[in-house]
Design an enzyme around this catalytic site. Structure first.
Site, PDB file in Angstrom:
ATOM      1  N   SER A 194       0.829  -1.205   0.000  1.00 19.35           N
ATOM      2  CA  SER A 194       0.000   0.000   0.000  1.00 19.35           C
ATOM      3  C   SER A 194       0.859   1.249   0.000  1.00 19.35           C
ATOM      4  CB  SER A 194      -0.900   0.006   1.243  1.00 19.35           C
ATOM      5  OG  SER A 194      -1.522   1.260   1.418  1.00 19.35           O
ATOM      6  N   TYR A 252      -2.484  -0.251   9.980  1.00 18.64           N
ATOM      7  CA  TYR A 252      -2.653  -0.803   8.640  1.00 18.64           C
ATOM      8  C   TYR A 252      -1.371  -0.647   7.831  1.00 18.64           C
ATOM      9  CZ  TYR A 252      -3.993  -1.029   3.728  1.00 18.64           C
ATOM     10  OH  TYR A 252      -4.032  -1.335   2.392  1.00 18.64           O
TER      11      TYR A 252
END
Length: 337
Positions: A129, A154
């Protein structure tokens, strides 16, 4: 020649679009997904319903964190390539539900790595990501930069995935490629994402919440461009980088068969321009509630995609003026508006 490809997260936004593309070109796709309720499972099942008629598609429901279930998946099937897209997503959700990120993104990824190792998979492509860039301020974000300052759990879990992948590439010669996705959007979008929420509220006459008073820039990347990049990467398993220098190590490559690529549009847009494109496509103005930045948010993302272009010829093609109306057309059709 037809390949058999495992796509984890096949009922998810990116996984669904990738599976469609692979089926169109003649591959056999095994989809794996937990169909959890992080967002409406009906949307996930609707995506699967479009894949189900293909004779070369089959679906297995299961939890990545279930070690025996994942081991059985690899024991029972033969895969030429594994594309691992399943994960617990969401920056803000990680602030209130941290443990699910450990279960899915760490334990689940370890189980995939073990399956690939024992099955001697020719290439594992997995989702990282743009969130890993965290506190970095140098633009554009480059894979060659240090990413040791994540701003959410995350993001930390995705950085951990990159480290875990390198370990398996180094120890076992498993070819692994990580893709740092940049703000992907398009038809069949996730309901927890801003564009989806904005469209819903604008059509219902409700205010939209605009964080950091709209002072965000994002490298918005249309789903078809993302899928094109993934498909090209699948055909390019990494090899050891002969020029890799342990004295000045490049984080994007290795003396092991390991690579990291940004996959984005390479052209950041102002959030307010994104909202204006949505207003134009909907034919309706937004009522905006301007709020301060939220914890875990970053002000700007900008992908340097030169490495991916050099390796695969990838070049994004879709501006927000084209991509946002396509999302709106899907939204109106799906919800019969």
């Amino acid at each position: 020649m037809s390949r058999t490809i495992l796509v984890t997260g096949a009922a998810g936004f990116i996984g669904f679009h990738l599976a469609q593309r692979l089926l169109e070109v003649g591959d056999t796709v095994i989809g794996f997904d937990s169909l959890n309720d992080y967002y409406d499972p009906a949307l996930k099942r609707a995506r699967l319903a479009l894949l189900a008629p293909h004779s070369r598609f089959s679906f297995i429901e299961g939890d990545l964190a279930d070690r025996e279930r994942v081991a059985a998946l690899f024991a029972d099937q033969h895969f030429d390539v594994v594309v691992h897209l399943a994960a617990q997503a969401g920056v803000r959700y990680s602030l209130s539900n941290p443990h699910v990120y450990a279960d899915s993104n760490l334990v689940g990824f370890l189980n995939i790595l073990e399956g690939c190792r024992h099955a001697r998979i020719a290439h594992l492509v997995y989702a990282s990501s743009s969130s890993v860039y965290g506190a970095n301020a140098k633009m554009p974000f480059s894979e060659k930069d240090n990413v040791d300052h994540p701003l959410s759990l995350y993001a930390a879990s995705k950085k951990a995935n990159e480290l875990m992948a390198h370990t398996y590439a180094s120890l076992y010669g498993l070819p692994v490629t990580g893709l740092r996705f940049f703000t992907v959007y398009g038809p069949w979008y996730r309901p927890d994402m801003a564009l989806f929420k904005f469209a819903k509220n604008i059509l219902e006459g409700k205010p939209i919440t605009v964080f950091n008073h709209g002072n965000h820039r994002r490298d918005f990347t249309y789903i078809d461009d993302i899928v094109e990049g993934v498909v090209r990467v699948m055909l390019k398993p990494p090899m050891a980088d002969a020029s890799w220098d342990a004295m000045t190590p490049n984080p994007a490559t290795s003396k092991a068969p390991y690579a990291i690529y940004n996959i984005g549009n390479g052209n950041p847009e102002n959030l307010m321009d994104y909202i204006q494109a949505l207003e134009a496509a909907l034919g309706k103005k937004a009522v905006m509630e301007m709020l301060p930045a939220q914890p875990g948010d970053v002000a700007e993302t900008h992908a340097d995609v030169s490495s991916l272009h050099a390796a695969t010829g990838f070049a994004p093609l879709t501006p927000i003026s084209v991509g946002v109306p396509r999302f709106v057309n899907w939204y109106r059709s799906y919800y019969d508006i």
